[in-house]
Enzyme design. Sequence first.
Site, PDB file in Angstrom:
ATOM      1  N   SER A  87       0.820  -1.217   0.000  1.00 45.20           N
ATOM      2  CA  SER A  87       0.000   0.000   0.000  1.00 45.20           C
ATOM      3  C   SER A  87       0.854   1.267   0.000  1.00 45.20           C
ATOM      4  O   SER A  87       2.021   1.248   0.391  1.00 45.20           O
ATOM      5  CB  SER A  87      -0.899   0.048   1.237  1.00 45.20           C
ATOM      6  OG  SER A  87      -1.620  -1.145   1.366  1.00 45.20           O
TER       7      SER A  87
HETATM    8  N1  SAH Z   1      -0.186  -5.309   3.961  1.00 47.27           N
HETATM    9  C1  SAH Z   1       0.586  -5.649   2.788  1.00 47.27           C
HETATM   10  C2  SAH Z   1      -0.097  -5.313   1.481  1.00 47.27           C
HETATM   11  C3  SAH Z   1      -1.299  -6.100   1.276  1.00 47.27           C
HETATM   12  S1  SAH Z   1      -1.810  -6.444  -0.365  1.00 47.27           S
HETATM   13  C4  SAH Z   1       1.967  -5.015   2.801  1.00 47.27           C
HETATM   14  O1  SAH Z   1       2.280  -4.254   3.717  1.00 47.27           O
HETATM   15  O2  SAH Z   1       2.735  -5.314   1.888  1.00 47.27           O
HETATM   16  C5  SAH Z   1      -3.121  -7.505   0.113  1.00 47.27           C
HETATM   17  C6  SAH Z   1      -2.670  -8.890   0.489  1.00 47.27           C
HETATM   18  O3  SAH Z   1      -3.817  -9.579   0.984  1.00 47.27           O
HETATM   19  C7  SAH Z   1      -2.167  -9.702  -0.694  1.00 47.27           C
HETATM   20  O4  SAH Z   1      -0.887 -10.180  -0.424  1.00 47.27           O
HETATM   21  C8  SAH Z   1      -3.177 -10.835  -0.807  1.00 47.27           C
HETATM   22  O5  SAH Z   1      -2.623 -12.053  -1.234  1.00 47.27           O
HETATM   23  C9  SAH Z   1      -3.700 -10.930   0.620  1.00 47.27           C
HETATM   24  N2  SAH Z   1      -5.016 -11.570   0.774  1.00 47.27           N
HETATM   25  C10 SAH Z   1      -6.098 -11.480  -0.031  1.00 47.27           C
HETATM   26  N3  SAH Z   1      -7.114 -12.189   0.471  1.00 47.27           N
HETATM   27  C11 SAH Z   1      -6.676 -12.746   1.632  1.00 47.27           C
HETATM   28  C12 SAH Z   1      -7.252 -13.602   2.611  1.00 47.27           C
HETATM   29  N4  SAH Z   1      -8.504 -14.031   2.500  1.00 47.27           N
HETATM   30  N5  SAH Z   1      -6.510 -13.977   3.669  1.00 47.27           N
HETATM   31  C13 SAH Z   1      -5.223 -13.561   3.810  1.00 47.27           C
HETATM   32  N6  SAH Z   1      -4.610 -12.756   2.903  1.00 47.27           N
HETATM   33  C14 SAH Z   1      -5.331 -12.348   1.835  1.00 47.27           C
END
Ligand code: SAH
Length: 237
Positions: A87
């Site tokens: 993000s």
């Molecule tokens: N917080 C992260 C960015 C998140 S991007 C950082 O600091 O880099 C969103 C992430 O959520 C992705 O890696 C995606 O694979 C994950 N995601 C999506 N659905 C999910 C779920 N149901 N459970 C766990 N992770 C999930």
Amino acid sequence: MIMEFLKPHVADKNHGDEDNHEMSRRLMVEEIRAMAREAGGYTPRPISEKVLSIMAKVPRHRFVPQEESSCAYYNHPLPIGHGQTISQPYIVALMTELLVLGKEDSVLEVGTGSGYQAAVLAEMAGKVYSMEIVEPLAARAANLLGELGYANVQVKFGDGNRGWPEHAPFDGIIVTAAADHVPQPLLDQLKPGGRMVIPVGSWPYVQELILITKTRDGMLHQENVLPVSFVPLTGGH
Ligand code: SAH
């Protein structure tokens, strides 16, 4: 004499790189500060000096792919592989601020991604439990967080829609992927007095960042914070 004077300038390369990153981080923090000032009237809380000092410390360039590291401190999202993104720094700072965490608190993150947000949370909270549904991302983040010495973060590969019941309830819950509704297990795993931040809305359209507060007697309050754009929350079946 001259050699003595020159010594600091021929410091080893890594140290020089770290100085450059430190400068870039400081500029990034100034941008976050400016954005927070502009958004000031609209968001529930200003971004505190405490959160800004953490943003000035966590090495974001370590969490992005090497080819993106020169852009690591720009105030925008970046690709981290597997179709996912890290993000925008301002949003990381804002979501962290909204959780109002202290060193006694435990926090659940859904969507570990690169592990950057988890590292920022680890500087505020006592314990961070972070879940990631893409296994290689979970493994990479867990390794990196370990390497950087974040001993108070645990990463788990799995579907965060179900939360992490073994460590519940949590003082804070942060979801960093967009959900079309707030998963009930996450509401159940929030402590009375706790706070959750989650982007809600249909993907790929703009979603709304929502702050949910559970009162001491278990009532839920919801506040819209601002429009955002996140990758979708998957799983949930
Ligand atoms: N917080 C992260 C960015 C998140 S991007 C950082 O600091 O880099 C969103 C992430 O959520 C992705 O890696 C995606 O694979 C994950 N995601 C999506 N659905 C999910 C779920 N149901 N459970 C766990 N992770 C999930």
